[in-house]
Design a protein around this motif. Structure first.
Motif, short mmCIF file in Angstrom:
data_model
loop_
_atom_site.label_atom_id
_atom_site.label_comp_id
_atom_site.label_asym_id
_atom_site.label_seq_id
_atom_site.Cartn_x
_atom_site.Cartn_y
_atom_site.Cartn_z
N THR A 168 -10.62 37.16 13.76
CA THR A 168 -11.35 38.08 14.63
C THR A 168 -10.51 38.52 15.82
O THR A 168 -9.63 37.80 16.30
N ARG A 194 -14.68 51.96 18.01
CA ARG A 194 -15.06 51.61 16.63
C ARG A 194 -14.19 52.36 15.62
O ARG A 194 -13.70 51.76 14.65
N VAL A 202 -12.92 42.33 12.63
CA VAL A 202 -12.65 41.25 11.69
C VAL A 202 -11.69 41.76 10.61
O VAL A 202 -11.88 42.87 10.09
N HIS A 205 -12.68 45.61 10.27
CA HIS A 205 -14.12 45.85 10.21
C HIS A 205 -14.71 45.62 11.60
O HIS A 205 -14.32 44.68 12.30
N ALA A 260 -17.45 44.18 13.57
CA ALA A 260 -18.54 43.23 13.36
C ALA A 260 -19.58 43.30 14.46
O ALA A 260 -20.75 42.96 14.24
N GLU A 261 -19.18 43.76 15.65
CA GLU A 261 -20.08 43.73 16.79
C GLU A 261 -19.53 44.65 17.87
O GLU A 261 -18.32 44.80 18.03
#
Length: 230
Positions: A139, A173, A228, A182, A184-185
């Motif tokens: 991460t 993003r 991630v 990716h 993730a949050e």
């Protein structure tokens, strides 16, 4: 002035400790979200005083922490602070470039950065490098206070000679995904520790209204984007 020259001067003046104190308000909440397990290796980009790695060494079973900064004086100070703190994990600090990370492919478990990412000369290249050095499932927790939605940060560029990248949340993003991470949050981590005076005490030296100060610290706070590696 280069990033190295700017932040060498900050370190020489002791401003690295001031940054640590200010950033800790929200950085500690970001660090608490990181899924660091026993034996993990963690990279701190723009390590400054090294406070994030010292905190992780005290609170997790992290085996090795690497603090990378573009300013030699910052890394020198970080080494000294780590020696004084005697952290449980093995910590190392290196002068380096965000666009050319001195680590092998898939060699790290997690990466963190607080209030440093936007100093990268090429943010997309930095994200690709982070994705390269992290193992699958690793991460990247990227925290910034200087971003488009935070209108109260827009004048910061006027007070520093280093060019800064000001993205909005959607640009973060998109950039993460373009680099192969990716998302993730993504959310805002409020600063609940800054004392906000009652309305009757405004305007202050720095704020015209209490509403603006509440918006800056309680609503905008720190923008956190978590990527991630697939």
């Amino acid at each position: 002035m280069s990033v190295r020259e700017e932040f060498d001067a900050w370190a020489a003046d002791g401003r690295d400790k001031g940054m640590e104190e200010r950033h800790w308000h929200t950085a500690k909440h970001v660090l608490a979200r990181m899924p660091v397990e026993d034996g993990d290796r963690v990279l701190d980009l723009g390590t400054g005083s090294g406070y994030a790695l010292r905190a992780l060494a005290d609170s997790t079973g992290m085996a090795r922490g690497y603090g990378l900064d573009g300013a030699p004086e910052m890394t020198h100070n970080a080494r000294e602070y780590a020696l004084d703190a005697s952290p449980a994990a093995d910590l190392g600090f290196v002068v380096g470039d965000f666009g050319h990370l001195p680590f092998d492919d898939d060699s790290l478990d997690h990466a963190f950065t607080m209030e440093a990412f936007y100093y990268s000369a090429d943010p997309i290249e930095t994200l690709r490098e982070v994705a390269r050095v992290l193992r699958p499932g690793g991460t990247f927790h990227c925290a910034v206070n200087y971003y488009e939605e935070n209108v109260h940060s827009h004048d910061w560029q006027e007070h520093i000679s280093v060019d800064m990248t000001r993205w909005d949340a959607s640009e973060y993003r998109d950039a993460f995904r373009e680099a192969g991470l990716h998302v993730a949050e993504q959310d805002n981590v409020a600063d609940t520790e800054i004392d906000i005076p009652p309305a009757g005490e405004f305007p202050t030296e720095n704020w015209d209204s209490r509403e603006a100060m509440v918006e800056r610290y309680r609503e905008f706070g720190t923008l956190l984007t978590v990527g991630v590696v697939p």
